[in-house]
Design an enzyme around this catalytic site. Sequence first.
Site, PDB file in Angstrom:
ATOM      1  N   CYS A  16      29.719  15.600  65.207  1.00 34.40           N
ATOM      2  CA  CYS A  16      29.378  16.098  66.546  1.00 34.40           C
ATOM      3  C   CYS A  16      28.038  16.818  66.398  1.00 34.40           C
ATOM      4  O   CYS A  16      27.617  17.131  65.274  1.00 34.40           O
ATOM      5  CB  CYS A  16      30.452  17.058  67.042  1.00 34.40           C
ATOM      6  SG  CYS A  16      30.623  18.505  66.012  1.00 34.40           S
ATOM      7  N   HIS A  45      34.874  20.027  57.059  1.00 37.32           N
ATOM      8  CA  HIS A  45      36.013  19.613  56.240  1.00 37.32           C
ATOM      9  C   HIS A  45      35.768  18.214  55.711  1.00 37.32           C
ATOM     10  O   HIS A  45      36.391  17.257  56.139  1.00 37.32           O
ATOM     11  CB  HIS A  45      37.303  19.687  57.054  1.00 37.32           C
ATOM     12  CG  HIS A  45      37.726  21.091  57.305  1.00 37.32           C
ATOM     13  ND1 HIS A  45      38.155  21.914  56.293  1.00 37.32           N
ATOM     14  CD2 HIS A  45      37.745  21.832  58.413  1.00 37.32           C
ATOM     15  CE1 HIS A  45      38.430  23.087  56.781  1.00 37.32           C
ATOM     16  NE2 HIS A  45      38.185  23.084  58.075  1.00 37.32           N
ATOM     17  N   CYS A 106      27.855  26.741  66.886  1.00 33.35           N
ATOM     18  CA  CYS A 106      27.524  25.736  67.901  1.00 33.35           C
ATOM     19  C   CYS A 106      27.294  26.405  69.268  1.00 33.35           C
ATOM     20  O   CYS A 106      27.880  27.451  69.550  1.00 33.35           O
ATOM     21  CB  CYS A 106      28.702  24.779  67.962  1.00 33.35           C
ATOM     22  SG  CYS A 106      28.633  23.623  69.289  1.00 33.35           S
ATOM     23  N   HIS A 134      42.721  29.671  63.651  1.00 37.82           N
ATOM     24  CA  HIS A 134      41.506  28.883  63.448  1.00 37.82           C
ATOM     25  C   HIS A 134      40.293  29.823  63.401  1.00 37.82           C
ATOM     26  O   HIS A 134      40.190  30.742  64.220  1.00 37.82           O
ATOM     27  CB  HIS A 134      41.349  27.880  64.595  1.00 37.82           C
ATOM     28  CG  HIS A 134      40.324  26.833  64.319  1.00 37.82           C
ATOM     29  ND1 HIS A 134      38.973  27.087  64.400  1.00 37.82           N
ATOM     30  CD2 HIS A 134      40.446  25.543  63.932  1.00 37.82           C
ATOM     31  CE1 HIS A 134      38.320  25.980  64.086  1.00 37.82           C
ATOM     32  NE2 HIS A 134      39.184  25.032  63.799  1.00 37.82           N
ATOM     33  N   GLU A 136      37.295  29.529  64.384  1.00 36.72           N
ATOM     34  CA  GLU A 136      36.535  29.610  65.644  1.00 36.72           C
ATOM     35  C   GLU A 136      37.206  30.597  66.612  1.00 36.72           C
ATOM     36  O   GLU A 136      36.532  31.423  67.243  1.00 36.72           O
ATOM     37  CB  GLU A 136      36.476  28.225  66.296  1.00 36.72           C
ATOM     38  CG  GLU A 136      35.809  28.261  67.655  1.00 36.72           C
ATOM     39  CD  GLU A 136      36.215  27.120  68.565  1.00 36.72           C
ATOM     40  OE1 GLU A 136      36.117  25.964  68.143  1.00 36.72           O
ATOM     41  OE2 GLU A 136      36.616  27.395  69.706  1.00 36.72           O
ATOM     42  N   SER A 230      41.369  18.233  60.582  1.00 32.47           N
ATOM     43  CA  SER A 230      42.433  18.017  61.570  1.00 32.47           C
ATOM     44  C   SER A 230      42.020  16.994  62.619  1.00 32.47           C
ATOM     45  O   SER A 230      42.840  16.203  63.072  1.00 32.47           O
ATOM     46  CB  SER A 230      42.866  19.334  62.205  1.00 32.47           C
ATOM     47  OG  SER A 230      41.806  19.889  62.907  1.00 32.47           O
ATOM     48  N   ASN A 231      40.733  16.955  62.996  1.00 31.24           N
ATOM     49  CA  ASN A 231      40.364  15.982  64.036  1.00 31.24           C
ATOM     50  C   ASN A 231      40.363  14.558  63.479  1.00 31.24           C
ATOM     51  O   ASN A 231      40.661  13.608  64.184  1.00 31.24           O
ATOM     52  CB  ASN A 231      39.068  16.377  64.743  1.00 31.24           C
ATOM     53  CG  ASN A 231      37.841  16.150  63.911  1.00 31.24           C
ATOM     54  OD1 ASN A 231      37.358  15.038  63.816  1.00 31.24           O
ATOM     55  ND2 ASN A 231      37.336  17.198  63.278  1.00 31.24           N
ATOM     56  N   SER A 273      33.540  15.586  61.301  1.00 32.61           N
ATOM     57  CA  SER A 273      32.949  16.161  60.093  1.00 32.61           C
ATOM     58  C   SER A 273      32.532  15.084  59.095  1.00 32.61           C
ATOM     59  O   SER A 273      32.151  15.399  57.962  1.00 32.61           O
ATOM     60  CB  SER A 273      33.956  17.113  59.442  1.00 32.61           C
ATOM     61  OG  SER A 273      35.195  16.452  59.303  1.00 32.61           O
TER      62      SER A 273
HETATM   63 FE1  F3S Z   1      32.145  20.651  69.795  1.00 33.70          FE
HETATM   64 FE2  F3S Z   1      31.268  20.162  67.432  1.00 33.70          FE
HETATM   65 FE3  F3S Z   1      30.390  22.218  68.731  1.00 33.70          FE
HETATM   66  S1  F3S Z   1      33.352  19.867  68.104  1.00 33.70           S
HETATM   67  S2  F3S Z   1      32.124  22.848  69.861  1.00 33.70           S
HETATM   68  S3  F3S Z   1      30.066  20.118  69.304  1.00 33.70           S
HETATM   69  S4  F3S Z   1      30.833  22.116  66.581  1.00 33.70           S
END
Ligand code: F3S
Length: 291
Positions: A16, A45, A106, A134, A136, A230-231, A273
Site C-alpha cells: 500500500c 510483516h 501513514c 495492534h 496502530e 494478517s492482511n 507488506s
Molecule cells: Fe492504509 Fe497502508 Fe496507510 S493499509 S492506512 S495505506 S499504511
Amino acid sequence: MKLNIEIIRAEHMGFCFGVREAVDEVHRYVDMNKGQIYVLGMLVHNEFVIEKLLKKGVIFVSEEEVLNEETPLKKGDIVIIRAHGTTQSVQKKLLEIGVKLIDMACIYVKSARDQVVIWEQRGYKSVFIGDKDHPEVKGITSYGMKPLIFSSLEELVKADLDINEQWVFLFQTTYNKFIFQEINEYIVNRFINYKVVKTICGATHQRQTAIEKLSKQVDAVFIIGSEQSSNTKKLYQISKKLNEKSYLIKNKEDIEKYMLEGVKTVGVSAGASTPEDLIAIIENKIKELED
Ligand code: F3S
C-alpha cells in the site's frame, strides 16, 4: 512439454502507499550513509524486506526496548517510525534521548491522531473501534484523553454508552468496510450528538475485493506474502473459500510442481507488506516450471 500457464494479477495487490513510502524512506536514509539507521518496530510483516534491510545494516528496535531504555540509541542517531505509527510516550522517550525522529506514520494514521485531538477539544468523548493490541490502535489512541476501545459491534452495544453525551467514533485504518457499515447504522440509530470520522483506508478492502473476483476466474491462486502478515492471511482465506487450489507462498521454495498440475491460469495477489521484487521472483519461478 510446455504447460503454457497464464499469470493474471489481481487488480489491487502488494505494497500500500503508506508502507511503500516508509520502506523507501528507510532505503533512502541508508543509501545517504548518514550514520546508523534505526527502525522502530516491525516496518512490514515480511521477512524478505526485513532481511534486505538487515543486510544493509539497519537495526530494528522495539517499543518495549525504547521504554525500558534497553537500546543502544544515542543523541543524533536516526530513528524511523513505521507506517503504523507509535505511541506518544515512545515518541517522547526517543526525543528525550535526542535522536533525529523521522515519523513515517501513514497519512491515514496521522489524520486519525489529529481527529482524536480535534474532537476531544470540541468536548466530544472518543470511541475507537479496532484491535486494542495492534500498534496502530495503541498509537492513535495514545493521543486521546482516554478513548474507549471496542473491537466489534457486540462490544460497543454491550457498553451501553450514554446517549446524552457527545461521542466521536473513529476506526482502525484497516477495519472491515462491511462491519463498519453495520456499526455506523447502529450509531446513527442510537446516538443524538455524534460524529463518525472516516479513518478507514481503502487499501485492504480493495485488495480483498480484487482477490474475491480473481479467485473465481482462475484455476489456481498464489497469495504471496508472510504468514505473519494478517492482511496476507486474510487474502488467502478469502481465496481458499472460493478456489480450492489456493496457496500461501512466502518464497519461491514454497512452489511445488503439483500446484500447477492441470492449471492453465494462475491468479496472483500479495499482501500490503509484500514487495514487488518478491512478486516478480514468484512469477518467474512459475514460468520456469512451465517448461
Ligand atoms: Fe492504509 Fe497502508 Fe496507510 S493499509 S492506512 S495505506 S499504511
